[in-house]
Design an enzyme around this catalytic site. Sequence first.
Site, PDB file in Angstrom:
ATOM      1  N   ASN A   1      65.734  47.914 -64.694  1.00  0.00           N
ATOM      2  CA  ASN A   1      64.449  48.481 -64.701  1.00  0.00           C
ATOM      3  C   ASN A   1      64.173  49.011 -63.280  1.00  0.00           C
ATOM      4  O   ASN A   1      63.182  49.229 -62.802  1.00  0.00           O
ATOM      5  CB  ASN A   1      63.329  47.672 -64.869  1.00  0.00           C
ATOM      6  CG  ASN A   1      63.370  46.234 -64.265  1.00  0.00           C
ATOM      7  OD1 ASN A   1      64.183  46.074 -63.312  1.00  0.00           O
ATOM      8  ND2 ASN A   1      62.242  45.526 -64.403  1.00  0.00           N
TER       9      ASN A   1
ATOM     10  N   HIS B   1      64.812  47.368 -60.567  1.00  0.00           N
ATOM     11  CA  HIS B   1      64.444  46.078 -59.399  1.00  0.00           C
ATOM     12  C   HIS B   1      65.468  46.134 -58.460  1.00  0.00           C
ATOM     13  O   HIS B   1      66.685  46.421 -58.850  1.00  0.00           O
ATOM     14  CB  HIS B   1      64.020  44.844 -60.208  1.00  0.00           C
ATOM     15  CG  HIS B   1      65.030  44.117 -60.566  1.00  0.00           C
ATOM     16  ND1 HIS B   1      65.074  43.517 -61.908  1.00  0.00           N
ATOM     17  CD2 HIS B   1      66.353  43.919 -60.095  1.00  0.00           C
ATOM     18  CE1 HIS B   1      66.131  42.831 -62.009  1.00  0.00           C
ATOM     19  NE2 HIS B   1      66.860  42.922 -61.034  1.00  0.00           N
TER      20      HIS B   1
ATOM     21  N   GLU C   1      60.103  43.566 -58.912  1.00  0.00           N
ATOM     22  CA  GLU C   1      60.014  44.385 -60.143  1.00  0.00           C
ATOM     23  C   GLU C   1      58.899  45.541 -60.166  1.00  0.00           C
ATOM     24  O   GLU C   1      58.312  45.584 -59.211  1.00  0.00           O
ATOM     25  CB  GLU C   1      59.231  43.444 -61.288  1.00  0.00           C
ATOM     26  CG  GLU C   1      60.301  42.168 -61.471  1.00  0.00           C
ATOM     27  CD  GLU C   1      61.473  42.262 -62.214  1.00  0.00           C
ATOM     28  OE1 GLU C   1      62.140  43.255 -62.500  1.00  0.00           O
ATOM     29  OE2 GLU C   1      62.110  41.331 -63.024  1.00  0.00           O
TER      30      GLU C   1
ATOM     31  N   ASP D   1      67.363  36.690 -53.042  1.00  0.00           N
ATOM     32  CA  ASP D   1      66.712  36.021 -53.930  1.00  0.00           C
ATOM     33  C   ASP D   1      67.299  34.676 -54.527  1.00  0.00           C
ATOM     34  O   ASP D   1      68.413  34.440 -54.373  1.00  0.00           O
ATOM     35  CB  ASP D   1      66.160  36.901 -55.420  1.00  0.00           C
ATOM     36  CG  ASP D   1      67.394  37.715 -55.627  1.00  0.00           C
ATOM     37  OD1 ASP D   1      68.519  37.381 -55.783  1.00  0.00           O
ATOM     38  OD2 ASP D   1      67.250  38.883 -56.504  1.00  0.00           O
TER      39      ASP D   1
END
Length: 247
Positions: free
Chosen positions: A138, A140, A145, A69
């Site tokens: 979380n 990811h 996400e 990313d």
Amino acid sequence: MKPKLSIFDDAETVAERAAESLIEAIRGKPDLVLGLPTGETPLAVYRRLVAAFEAGRVSFRQLATVNVDEYLGAGPEDPRSYAYYMRRHLFRHVDIDPRRTHLPNGLAADPDAEARRYEAVIEGLGGIDCLLLGLGVNGHIAFNEPGSPHTSSTRVVTLAPATLAANGRFFARPEDQPIKAITIGIATILAARRIVVVAVGAAKAPAVQGLFRGDPLSGCPAAALRRHPNTTVILDPSAAAGLSGAC
Ligand code: GLP
């Protein structure tokens, strides 16, 4: 398919095991296509890769890398960018050919077109042979996400509030923190031939629990890794704390 689970005594040993498995993969296939993450967790892995290179144990000369990313709005010379991070922590210390290091261009005028171009770059390389991943708090993976479709390919995403909160520490001022990124998709991740996940510390325990036990379609993006045939998850005891027993 159940990911293979390895738990080691401390974060240093986790990094050592992850680095050694990458070194073994590179030695077995010197022109490997290696997928790489950023964040704090991989830093100890990259230090070990650099040390192994300096000791003559591994060469990156024929390797290609694809980062998972990049922040939108941050170019390679911008210290906030993952391109900058990769040069600082790995690329400039080893014998890799910079032309074979790939990241999405965070400054692309048309980010959607850039995402499509990046997916094509990965395809053109023949896909990712070995993919190192961290976990977001979380759950990811890369910047996929919660709610990311398992069919997703490389695309522009808006970061979740939990991600912005967790990563805020890397930015001097809140207004410096990008809120959008280009990330490889979950389908791109699942197409990798081999995946190595590293997570350390208690903050990652819920994400690890989600990976092994969460509902793959609702909550935790990392749960998608249960569909992958060759994933190893390397943890310290704090990150593994939520798994007691059943795995
Ligand atoms: C970042 C990256 C992820 C990384 C994760 C964990 O947001 N996009 O690829 O795995 O957060 O980072 P850390 O290791 O700093 O907890």
